[in-house]
Write a protein that holds these residues in place. Structure first.
Motif, PDB file in Angstrom:
ATOM      1  N   UNK A  60      11.516  39.595 -17.056  1.00  0.00           N
ATOM      2  CA  UNK A  60      11.979  38.225 -16.887  1.00  0.00           C
ATOM      3  C   UNK A  60      11.313  37.226 -17.813  1.00  0.00           C
ATOM      4  N   UNK A  61      10.524  37.681 -18.781  1.00  0.00           N
ATOM      5  CA  UNK A  61       9.852  36.778 -19.718  1.00  0.00           C
ATOM      6  C   UNK A  61      10.770  36.526 -20.922  1.00  0.00           C
ATOM      7  N   UNK A  62      10.859  35.267 -21.337  1.00  0.00           N
ATOM      8  CA  UNK A  62      11.775  34.847 -22.398  1.00  0.00           C
ATOM      9  C   UNK A  62      11.168  35.000 -23.796  1.00  0.00           C
ATOM     10  N   UNK A  63      12.056  35.040 -24.777  1.00  0.00           N
ATOM     11  CA  UNK A  63      11.675  34.895 -26.179  1.00  0.00           C
ATOM     12  C   UNK A  63      11.631  33.384 -26.424  1.00  0.00           C
ATOM     13  N   UNK A  64      10.434  32.810 -26.440  1.00  0.00           N
ATOM     14  CA  UNK A  64      10.283  31.360 -26.467  1.00  0.00           C
ATOM     15  C   UNK A  64      10.166  30.778 -27.870  1.00  0.00           C
ATOM     16  N   UNK A  65       9.807  31.606 -28.842  1.00  0.00           N
ATOM     17  CA  UNK A  65       9.615  31.138 -30.223  1.00  0.00           C
ATOM     18  C   UNK A  65      10.268  32.148 -31.147  1.00  0.00           C
ATOM     19  N   UNK A  66      11.357  31.735 -31.799  1.00  0.00           N
ATOM     20  CA  UNK A  66      12.123  32.651 -32.641  1.00  0.00           C
ATOM     21  C   UNK A  66      12.461  31.932 -33.941  1.00  0.00           C
ATOM     22  N   UNK A  67      11.869  32.407 -35.039  1.00  0.00           N
ATOM     23  CA  UNK A  67      12.049  31.781 -36.340  1.00  0.00           C
ATOM     24  C   UNK A  67      12.874  32.716 -37.222  1.00  0.00           C
ATOM     25  N   UNK A  68      14.070  32.242 -37.603  1.00  0.00           N
ATOM     26  CA  UNK A  68      14.982  33.045 -38.409  1.00  0.00           C
ATOM     27  C   UNK A  68      14.292  33.504 -39.692  1.00  0.00           C
ATOM     28  N   UNK A  69      14.433  34.777 -40.017  1.00  0.00           N
ATOM     29  CA  UNK A  69      13.839  35.328 -41.217  1.00  0.00           C
ATOM     30  C   UNK A  69      12.357  35.641 -41.083  1.00  0.00           C
ATOM     31  N   UNK A  83      13.551  30.820 -15.558  1.00  0.00           N
ATOM     32  CA  UNK A  83      13.647  29.989 -14.366  1.00  0.00           C
ATOM     33  C   UNK A  83      12.444  29.075 -14.183  1.00  0.00           C
ATOM     34  N   UNK A  84      11.399  29.282 -14.958  1.00  0.00           N
ATOM     35  CA  UNK A  84      10.215  28.429 -14.883  1.00  0.00           C
ATOM     36  C   UNK A  84      10.361  27.212 -15.781  1.00  0.00           C
ATOM     37  N   UNK A  85       9.281  26.462 -15.930  1.00  0.00           N
ATOM     38  CA  UNK A  85       9.256  25.279 -16.787  1.00  0.00           C
ATOM     39  C   UNK A  85       9.093  25.741 -18.230  1.00  0.00           C
ATOM     40  N   UNK A  86      10.195  25.835 -18.957  1.00  0.00           N
ATOM     41  CA  UNK A  86      10.176  26.376 -20.314  1.00  0.00           C
ATOM     42  C   UNK A  86       9.400  25.500 -21.293  1.00  0.00           C
ATOM     43  N   UNK A  87       9.093  24.272 -20.922  1.00  0.00           N
ATOM     44  CA  UNK A  87       8.313  23.415 -21.821  1.00  0.00           C
ATOM     45  C   UNK A  87       6.915  23.965 -22.056  1.00  0.00           C
ATOM     46  N   UNK A  88       6.409  24.791 -21.148  1.00  0.00           N
ATOM     47  CA  UNK A  88       5.064  25.357 -21.291  1.00  0.00           C
ATOM     48  C   UNK A  88       5.075  26.794 -21.822  1.00  0.00           C
ATOM     49  N   UNK A 162      14.712  26.345 -32.923  1.00  0.00           N
ATOM     50  CA  UNK A 162      14.971  25.198 -33.796  1.00  0.00           C
ATOM     51  C   UNK A 162      13.665  24.686 -34.391  1.00  0.00           C
ATOM     52  N   UNK A 163      13.772  24.030 -35.529  1.00  0.00           N
ATOM     53  CA  UNK A 163      12.627  23.385 -36.146  1.00  0.00           C
ATOM     54  C   UNK A 163      11.633  24.372 -36.738  1.00  0.00           C
ATOM     55  N   UNK A 164      10.563  23.830 -37.281  1.00  0.00           N
ATOM     56  CA  UNK A 164       9.552  24.626 -37.951  1.00  0.00           C
ATOM     57  C   UNK A 164       8.817  25.597 -37.050  1.00  0.00           C
ATOM     58  N   UNK A 165       8.678  25.239 -35.763  1.00  0.00           N
ATOM     59  CA  UNK A 165       7.945  26.133 -34.852  1.00  0.00           C
ATOM     60  C   UNK A 165       8.858  27.123 -34.137  1.00  0.00           C
ATOM     61  N   UNK A 166      10.168  27.008 -34.328  1.00  0.00           N
ATOM     62  CA  UNK A 166      11.106  27.969 -33.760  1.00  0.00           C
ATOM     63  C   UNK A 166      11.265  27.910 -32.255  1.00  0.00           C
ATOM     64  N   UNK A 167      10.993  26.744 -31.650  1.00  0.00           N
ATOM     65  CA  UNK A 167      11.129  26.619 -30.198  1.00  0.00           C
ATOM     66  C   UNK A 167      12.590  26.824 -29.790  1.00  0.00           C
ATOM     67  N   UNK A 168      12.791  27.712 -28.828  1.00  0.00           N
ATOM     68  CA  UNK A 168      14.141  28.013 -28.354  1.00  0.00           C
ATOM     69  C   UNK A 168      14.523  26.978 -27.299  1.00  0.00           C
ATOM     70  N   UNK A 169      15.678  26.357 -27.487  1.00  0.00           N
ATOM     71  CA  UNK A 169      16.169  25.369 -26.532  1.00  0.00           C
ATOM     72  C   UNK A 169      17.362  25.952 -25.781  1.00  0.00           C
ATOM     73  N   UNK A 170      17.685  25.330 -24.646  1.00  0.00           N
ATOM     74  CA  UNK A 170      18.798  25.833 -23.851  1.00  0.00           C
ATOM     75  C   UNK A 170      18.413  27.134 -23.167  1.00  0.00           C
TER      76      UNK A 170
END
Length: 182
Positions: A60-69, A83-88, A162-170
């Motif tokens: 149940x752990x997400x891929x939270x940081x994904x940088x293309x390439x 289901x947790x607070x994805x901001x952390x 998204x962005x330079x750090x690859x934070x996954x949104x949605x």
């Protein structure tokens, strides 16, 4: 004679660690990523990953940081559960102590799995990343713990951040289950 001594030494050390993990991914990517863990290269880190996988901590752990390439990062068993607070997500680890680095000469090629850490080389805990392509600038600076043997097409389909750090949104992709394989 040398081979016999090595064999006896390995037998005296006890049973070998598991040789891999299978990650069932769900989301934009669906399927299994099979990883061969390199216990001869990073025994402490392999033991940590297999212990967490066997206990269900990675389920149940997400891929939270994904940088293309570059890479897809996951494994935050503290804050990265679906289901947790994805901001952390990405800020936590496990309830185990951080691990001392086990740097090697294994290069960061496509499909190589490395342990995520802070600026402190001895701060890896539960998070890991899988390389989309080579990243030789990481060589000798991060612990290599394994390599993908099957499922690169699943890795390639993981939702990008998204962005330079690859934070996954949605809705991020998730490790639905992680099992230890022999």
């Amino acid at each position: 004679m040398y081979k016999a001594v090595v064999l006896l030494a390995s037998l005296a050390a006890g049973p070998a660690l598991a040789t891999g993990i299978a990650i069932e991914v769900a989301g934009e990517a669906n399927g299994t990523i099979t990883i061969d863990l390199l216990e001869d290269v990073a025994p402490g880190h392999v033991e940590r990953i297999t212990t967490l996988a066997a206990s269900g901590a990675y389920d149940g752990v997400v891929f939270h940081r994904v940088i293309d390439g570059f890479m897809a990062q996951t494994g935050d068993v503290e804050f990265g559960k679906m289901g947790g607070d994805m901001r952390r997500a990405g800020m936590g680890g496990s309830d185990q102590p951080d691990l001392p680095q086990e740097f090697s000469d294994v290069p960061f090629d496509r499909g190589v799995v490395g342990m995520a850490r802070s600026q402190n080389p001895d701060s890896a805990n539960s998070q890991f990343f899988i390389m989309f392509s080579e990243g030789y600038f990481l060589n000798g600076q991060y612990t290599v713990v394994g390599r993908v043997t099957e499922g690169l097409e699943v890795l390639d389909a993981i939702k990008r951040g998204q962005g330079g750090n690859g934070a996954v949104t949605g809705q991020p992709d998730v490790m639905q289950s992680v099992t230890v394989t022999e």
